[in-house]
Structures are given as structure tokens and as C-alpha cells.
Design a protein around this motif. Sequence first.
Motif, PDB file in Angstrom:
ATOM      1  N   GLY A  77      12.011 -15.275  -8.398  1.00  0.00           N
ATOM      2  CA  GLY A  77      10.624 -15.059  -7.998  1.00  0.00           C
ATOM      3  C   GLY A  77      10.468 -13.854  -7.095  1.00  0.00           C
ATOM      4  N   THR A  78      11.423 -13.662  -6.183  1.00  0.00           N
ATOM      5  CA  THR A  78      11.373 -12.497  -5.291  1.00  0.00           C
ATOM      6  C   THR A  78      11.536 -11.200  -6.078  1.00  0.00           C
ATOM      7  OG1 THR A  78      12.329 -13.846  -3.521  1.00  0.00           O
ATOM      8  CG2 THR A  78      12.351 -11.463  -3.220  1.00  0.00           C
ATOM      9  N   VAL A  79      12.462 -11.179  -7.032  1.00  0.00           N
ATOM     10  CA  VAL A  79      12.646  -9.990  -7.865  1.00  0.00           C
ATOM     11  C   VAL A  79      11.370  -9.683  -8.643  1.00  0.00           C
ATOM     12  CG1 VAL A  79      13.893  -9.061  -9.855  1.00  0.00           C
ATOM     13  CG2 VAL A  79      15.139 -10.279  -8.065  1.00  0.00           C
ATOM     14  N   ILE A  80      10.765 -10.707  -9.211  1.00  0.00           N
ATOM     15  CA  ILE A  80       9.525 -10.512  -9.977  1.00  0.00           C
ATOM     16  C   ILE A  80       8.448  -9.898  -9.092  1.00  0.00           C
ATOM     17  CG2 ILE A  80       7.630 -11.762 -11.077  1.00  0.00           C
ATOM     18  CD1 ILE A  80       9.736 -13.700 -12.185  1.00  0.00           C
ATOM     19  N   LEU A  81       8.277 -10.445  -7.903  1.00  0.00           N
ATOM     20  CA  LEU A  81       7.224  -9.943  -7.024  1.00  0.00           C
ATOM     21  C   LEU A  81       7.512  -8.524  -6.550  1.00  0.00           C
ATOM     22  CD1 LEU A  81       6.535 -13.166  -4.899  1.00  0.00           C
ATOM     23  CD2 LEU A  81       5.187 -12.256  -6.803  1.00  0.00           C
ATOM     24  N   ARG A  82       8.773  -8.201  -6.272  1.00  0.00           N
ATOM     25  CA  ARG A  82       9.118  -6.856  -5.800  1.00  0.00           C
ATOM     26  C   ARG A  82       8.873  -5.815  -6.900  1.00  0.00           C
ATOM     27  NH1 ARG A  82      13.080  -6.945  -1.635  1.00  0.00           N
ATOM     28  NH2 ARG A  82      13.308  -4.690  -1.929  1.00  0.00           N
ATOM     29  N   ILE A  83       9.322  -6.104  -8.113  1.00  0.00           N
ATOM     30  CA  ILE A  83       9.106  -5.158  -9.222  1.00  0.00           C
ATOM     31  C   ILE A  83       7.625  -5.034  -9.529  1.00  0.00           C
ATOM     32  CG2 ILE A  83       9.476  -4.820 -11.701  1.00  0.00           C
ATOM     33  CD1 ILE A  83      12.268  -5.950 -11.356  1.00  0.00           C
ATOM     34  N   THR A  84       6.918  -6.166  -9.515  1.00  0.00           N
ATOM     35  CA  THR A  84       5.479  -6.133  -9.779  1.00  0.00           C
ATOM     36  C   THR A  84       4.749  -5.297  -8.738  1.00  0.00           C
ATOM     37  OG1 THR A  84       5.570  -8.314 -10.831  1.00  0.00           O
ATOM     38  CG2 THR A  84       3.425  -7.555 -10.046  1.00  0.00           C
ATOM     39  N   LYS A  85       5.090  -5.479  -7.484  1.00  0.00           N
ATOM     40  CA  LYS A  85       4.448  -4.695  -6.420  1.00  0.00           C
ATOM     41  C   LYS A  85       4.697  -3.206  -6.608  1.00  0.00           C
ATOM     42  CE  LYS A  85       4.284  -4.180  -1.389  1.00  0.00           C
ATOM     43  NZ  LYS A  85       4.825  -4.681  -0.083  1.00  0.00           N
ATOM     44  N   ALA A  86       5.949  -2.833  -6.968  1.00  0.00           N
ATOM     45  CA  ALA A  86       6.273  -1.421  -7.167  1.00  0.00           C
ATOM     46  C   ALA A  86       5.487  -0.841  -8.342  1.00  0.00           C
ATOM     47  CB  ALA A  86       7.771  -1.252  -7.385  1.00  0.00           C
ATOM     48  N   GLN A  87       5.436  -1.554  -9.449  1.00  0.00           N
ATOM     49  CA  GLN A  87       4.737  -1.037 -10.620  1.00  0.00           C
ATOM     50  C   GLN A  87       3.225  -1.003 -10.405  1.00  0.00           C
ATOM     51  OE1 GLN A  87       5.779  -2.754 -14.371  1.00  0.00           O
ATOM     52  NE2 GLN A  87       7.944  -2.176 -14.214  1.00  0.00           N
ATOM     53  N   GLU A  88       2.685  -2.031  -9.755  1.00  0.00           N
ATOM     54  CA  GLU A  88       1.240  -2.031  -9.485  1.00  0.00           C
ATOM     55  C   GLU A  88       0.865  -0.902  -8.547  1.00  0.00           C
ATOM     56  OE1 GLU A  88      -1.407  -3.920 -10.554  1.00  0.00           O
ATOM     57  OE2 GLU A  88      -0.061  -4.683 -12.094  1.00  0.00           O
ATOM     58  N   GLY A  89       1.740  -0.612  -7.570  1.00  0.00           N
ATOM     59  CA  GLY A  89       1.465   0.504  -6.679  1.00  0.00           C
ATOM     60  C   GLY A  89       1.446   1.831  -7.418  1.00  0.00           C
ATOM     61  N   ARG A  90       2.391   2.032  -8.311  1.00  0.00           N
ATOM     62  CA  ARG A  90       2.427   3.278  -9.078  1.00  0.00           C
ATOM     63  C   ARG A  90       1.261   3.346 -10.067  1.00  0.00           C
ATOM     64  NH1 ARG A  90       8.666   4.748 -10.403  1.00  0.00           N
ATOM     65  NH2 ARG A  90       7.632   6.686 -10.984  1.00  0.00           N
ATOM     66  N   ARG A  91       0.877   2.198 -10.611  1.00  0.00           N
ATOM     67  CA  ARG A  91      -0.268   2.189 -11.534  1.00  0.00           C
ATOM     68  C   ARG A  91      -1.557   2.529 -10.798  1.00  0.00           C
ATOM     69  NH1 ARG A  91      -4.061  -1.373 -14.019  1.00  0.00           N
ATOM     70  NH2 ARG A  91      -3.717  -2.933 -12.408  1.00  0.00           N
ATOM     71  N   THR A  92      -1.709   2.009  -9.580  1.00  0.00           N
ATOM     72  CA  THR A  92      -2.913   2.291  -8.801  1.00  0.00           C
ATOM     73  C   THR A  92      -2.973   3.760  -8.424  1.00  0.00           C
ATOM     74  OG1 THR A  92      -2.922   0.039  -7.917  1.00  0.00           O
ATOM     75  CG2 THR A  92      -4.167   1.709  -6.693  1.00  0.00           C
ATOM     76  N   ARG A  93      -1.844   4.323  -8.011  1.00  0.00           N
ATOM     77  CA  ARG A  93      -1.830   5.747  -7.657  1.00  0.00           C
ATOM     78  C   ARG A  93      -2.116   6.623  -8.863  1.00  0.00           C
ATOM     79  NH1 ARG A  93       2.473   3.852  -4.483  1.00  0.00           N
ATOM     80  NH2 ARG A  93       4.001   4.460  -6.048  1.00  0.00           N
ATOM     81  N   ALA A  94      -1.553   6.254 -10.013  1.00  0.00           N
ATOM     82  CA  ALA A  94      -1.821   7.037 -11.224  1.00  0.00           C
ATOM     83  C   ALA A  94      -3.277   6.952 -11.633  1.00  0.00           C
ATOM     84  CB  ALA A  94      -0.924   6.555 -12.362  1.00  0.00           C
ATOM     85  N   ALA A  95      -3.874   5.799 -11.506  1.00  0.00           N
ATOM     86  CA  ALA A  95      -5.299   5.653 -11.845  1.00  0.00           C
ATOM     87  C   ALA A  95      -6.179   6.425 -10.883  1.00  0.00           C
ATOM     88  CB  ALA A  95      -5.686   4.179 -11.840  1.00  0.00           C
ATOM     89  N   GLY A  96      -5.761   6.516  -9.621  1.00  0.00           N
ATOM     90  CA  GLY A  96      -6.551   7.259  -8.657  1.00  0.00           C
ATOM     91  C   GLY A  96      -6.519   8.754  -8.909  1.00  0.00           C
ATOM     92  N   LEU A  97      -5.453   9.246  -9.540  1.00  0.00           N
ATOM     93  CA  LEU A  97      -5.343  10.679  -9.841  1.00  0.00           C
ATOM     94  C   LEU A  97      -5.950  11.029 -11.178  1.00  0.00           C
ATOM     95  CD1 LEU A  97      -1.671  11.317  -8.687  1.00  0.00           C
ATOM     96  CD2 LEU A  97      -3.776  11.891  -7.466  1.00  0.00           C
ATOM     97  N   SER A  98      -6.262  10.046 -11.987  1.00  0.00           N
ATOM     98  CA  SER A  98      -6.804  10.317 -13.311  1.00  0.00           C
ATOM     99  C   SER A  98      -8.298  10.569 -13.223  1.00  0.00           C
ATOM    100  CB  SER A  98      -6.556   9.134 -14.246  1.00  0.00           C
ATOM    101  OG  SER A  98      -5.157   8.893 -14.364  1.00  0.00           O
ATOM    102  N   PRO A  99      -8.819  11.400 -14.123  1.00  0.00           N
ATOM    103  CA  PRO A  99     -10.262  11.632 -14.121  1.00  0.00           C
ATOM    104  C   PRO A  99     -10.985  10.390 -14.572  1.00  0.00           C
ATOM    105  CG  PRO A  99      -9.233  12.693 -16.017  1.00  0.00           C
ATOM    106  CD  PRO A  99      -8.137  12.200 -15.145  1.00  0.00           C
ATOM    107  N   PRO A 100     -12.183  10.150 -14.106  1.00  0.00           N
ATOM    108  CA  PRO A 100     -12.931   8.956 -14.492  1.00  0.00           C
ATOM    109  C   PRO A 100     -13.280   8.989 -15.964  1.00  0.00           C
ATOM    110  CG  PRO A 100     -14.318  10.469 -13.249  1.00  0.00           C
ATOM    111  CD  PRO A 100     -12.921  11.020 -13.204  1.00  0.00           C
TER     112      PRO A 100
END
Length: 237
Positions: A214-237
Motif C-alpha cells: 500500500g505504501t509503494v502504491i501511494l508513493r508511486i501514485t503521488k509521484a505520477q500525479e504530481g508530474r501529471r499536474t505539472r504537465a497539465a499546468g504547462l499545457s495550453p488550455p
Amino acid sequence: MRLHPPPPRPLRPLRELAVVAVTALGAAALAEVVWVLAGSGLTSVLGRMPEGPSLRSIEDLLPLVTFLVRVLGTSVAVAWLFLVRAVAAIAFLVWLFRARANAESLPPVPHRWFRVLIVLGWVLPVVNWWIPKQIMDDVWASSRPGGVRGEHIGREAHSGLIWSWWVSWLLGSWMLPLVGVLLFAAGDRNSSGGAFWLDVVTLAPTLAAAALAGTVILRITKAQEGRRTRAAGLSPP
């Protein structure tokens, strides 16, 4: 004309699948605790089967009825335990498929195993002792901040958290049960007390593996969600 490589695929949401997987793993761990503490298993019940029951009177039916009720109740408990385990395994694999697909779109370094081994790697003899861990290692290395730092993903520094999860899982799922089978094969096969204490000893790494997974799942999920959020913030609307 110069051909450009296709743009990386956008990362897909992972948080909902992670919640389902962690919840399912927790339910499976709870089921293991209930199974061990509620009593001995079906083999113990079968070992108490009345020998040569007589049906000369209605009172003689009581031991047989009691035995059948015990067998039915234990069989239902066994079926429930395996159902909870199956749901947890499916939820974990669904999450891992999504996490692996996301990880493949992050770094230019290829992963070591084909996606089909996300499932088959757990059941193929011998190789199932290391392929699932290496798949998780690759997803971890790709998802962490900075991603893969070298040219070969297998040479990345491995996570101690994943090592702890994998050793606990091997102990609870393979090594200790195998030791128990060998001990009971060489000794008293009808010892319900020995079977109970073996289940108790096996329960510790099983629970540890569920918590660490469960800890591994949450750590990987947090890392990927963070990168997904940053990528979406840099993308044009």
C-alpha cells in the motif's frame, strides 16, 4: 523530410485506482487476520470427523449434523477468503497496468519486461521470484522526481521500500508456507495446534507485505500525479 518522434502520451489519472487497490489490500489483510484468529482451517475440521457414525437413533445424528455444519461454515470462510484475495490481486494488477503505462511515457529508457508479464510474471515458476519486483522497480525509477538518470533502467538505485515489500511477500506467500508443508510432512500431520502457530507466524510477513505494498502504491501514485499536474499546468488550455 525529417521525421519527429511522436509526443509522449499524457499521463492518465491514477489516484482512484490507487485508493481501490489499497482498500482491497487492507480488506485482504483483515481477512487473513480473521481467518487465523477465528480457528483452524478445513483440514482441522475434517480431522475431527466422527469415525463410523451410527444411525440407530435420532440422537446419533447430532455428531454428523455438527460435523456437516462445521464443514459448511469453514468452506464458506475459505471461499470468502479466496474471493477477497482475488479482488485484492485484481485491483493491484489494474493499478499496476495503469502505473506502468504512465511510467513508459515518462523517460526515453525502455522497461525490462513486456506488459504481459505484469500478470504472467506472478505465476510462471522460478521467475516469479524476481520479475514482479523488477517491474515495480522500473515503474518506481521512471515515476520518481527526475526519472531515470542513466541509460539502463536496471542499473538504477533500487528502493529499500520495494525490497522490504518483496521480501515480506516472499516470506508470507512462499517460504514460510513451504517450510510448514515440509515440517508437517515429516511430523504429525494432524496437529491442529502446530498448524495454528504456523499460520500466526506466517501472518506477520503477510500483513507487513500488504502494508508495504500500500505504501509503494501511494508513493508511486503521488509521484505520477504530481508530474501529471505539472504537465497539465504547462499545457495550453
